[in-house]
Write a protein that holds these residues in place. Structure first.
Motif, PDB file in Angstrom:
ATOM      1  N   ASP A  49       9.317 -16.177  -5.745  1.00 38.78           N
ATOM      2  CA  ASP A  49       8.147 -17.054  -5.740  1.00 38.78           C
ATOM      3  C   ASP A  49       8.512 -18.533  -5.704  1.00 38.78           C
ATOM      4  O   ASP A  49       7.656 -19.372  -5.412  1.00 38.78           O
ATOM      5  CB  ASP A  49       7.294 -16.825  -6.998  1.00 38.78           C
ATOM      6  CG  ASP A  49       6.410 -15.607  -6.917  1.00 38.78           C
ATOM      7  OD1 ASP A  49       6.058 -15.198  -5.782  1.00 38.78           O
ATOM      8  OD2 ASP A  49       6.048 -15.066  -7.970  1.00 38.78           O
ATOM      9  N   GLU A 106       3.974  -5.718  -6.841  1.00 40.73           N
ATOM     10  CA  GLU A 106       3.781  -5.108  -5.524  1.00 40.73           C
ATOM     11  C   GLU A 106       4.066  -6.109  -4.406  1.00 40.73           C
ATOM     12  O   GLU A 106       4.688  -5.773  -3.391  1.00 40.73           O
ATOM     13  CB  GLU A 106       2.361  -4.548  -5.382  1.00 40.73           C
ATOM     14  CG  GLU A 106       2.062  -3.375  -6.283  1.00 40.73           C
ATOM     15  CD  GLU A 106       1.746  -3.773  -7.731  1.00 40.73           C
ATOM     16  OE1 GLU A 106       1.474  -4.979  -8.014  1.00 40.73           O
ATOM     17  OE2 GLU A 106       1.798  -2.890  -8.602  1.00 40.73           O
ATOM     18  N   ALA A 107       3.607  -7.352  -4.561  1.00 40.93           N
ATOM     19  CA  ALA A 107       3.840  -8.372  -3.539  1.00 40.93           C
ATOM     20  C   ALA A 107       5.318  -8.742  -3.451  1.00 40.93           C
ATOM     21  O   ALA A 107       5.842  -8.942  -2.351  1.00 40.93           O
ATOM     22  CB  ALA A 107       2.999  -9.610  -3.838  1.00 40.93           C
ATOM     23  N   SER A 139       3.566 -14.034  -8.300  1.00 39.81           N
ATOM     24  CA  SER A 139       3.087 -12.918  -7.479  1.00 39.81           C
ATOM     25  C   SER A 139       3.140 -11.633  -8.280  1.00 39.81           C
ATOM     26  O   SER A 139       3.877 -11.507  -9.261  1.00 39.81           O
ATOM     27  CB  SER A 139       3.968 -12.762  -6.235  1.00 39.81           C
ATOM     28  OG  SER A 139       3.869 -13.896  -5.411  1.00 39.81           O
ATOM     29  N   SER A 140       2.395 -10.663  -7.832  1.00 42.59           N
ATOM     30  CA  SER A 140       2.416  -9.341  -8.461  1.00 42.59           C
ATOM     31  C   SER A 140       3.725  -8.627  -8.110  1.00 42.59           C
ATOM     32  O   SER A 140       4.413  -8.986  -7.135  1.00 42.59           O
ATOM     33  CB  SER A 140       1.244  -8.498  -7.971  1.00 42.59           C
ATOM     34  OG  SER A 140       1.414  -8.176  -6.592  1.00 42.59           O
TER      35      SER A 140
END
Length: 87
Positions: free
Chosen positions: A22, A60-61, A57-58
């Motif tokens: 990120d 998953e991302a 971010s998650s």
């Protein structure tokens, strides 16, 4: 408090490399496994002193990013590093 995922990898004979998908350019290293999270937290704190920090971010991302996915397939792993200040 926010948590950011850090990607950790290690080549034989080297320190653990720590980077934040990120936050391009925010990175650290650790000689011992127990120092990974503390060093990651310190890197986040130092970065936040001079640069804006995006929203995390998650999971998953993060794992969907091609470079992260490839690194994970080659043996890297993710850790969650908490921020210690209110950004």
């Amino acid at each position: 408090m926010k948590n950011y995922f850090a990607l950790v990898d290690k080549d034989p004979g080297s320190a653990f490399g720590i980077r934040f998908p990120d936050i391009p350019g925010c990175f650290s290293a650790a000689d011992a496994a127990e120092d990974i999270v503390p060093n990651a937290v310190e890197a986040l704190q130092l970065w936040a002193e001079d640069m804006p920090i995006p929203e995390p971010s998650s999971h998953e991302a993060i794992v969907a990013l091609p470079d992260v996915s490839n690194a994970l397939a080659e043996g890297a792993f993710l850790v969650s590093a908490p921020s210690k200040s209110m950004w």
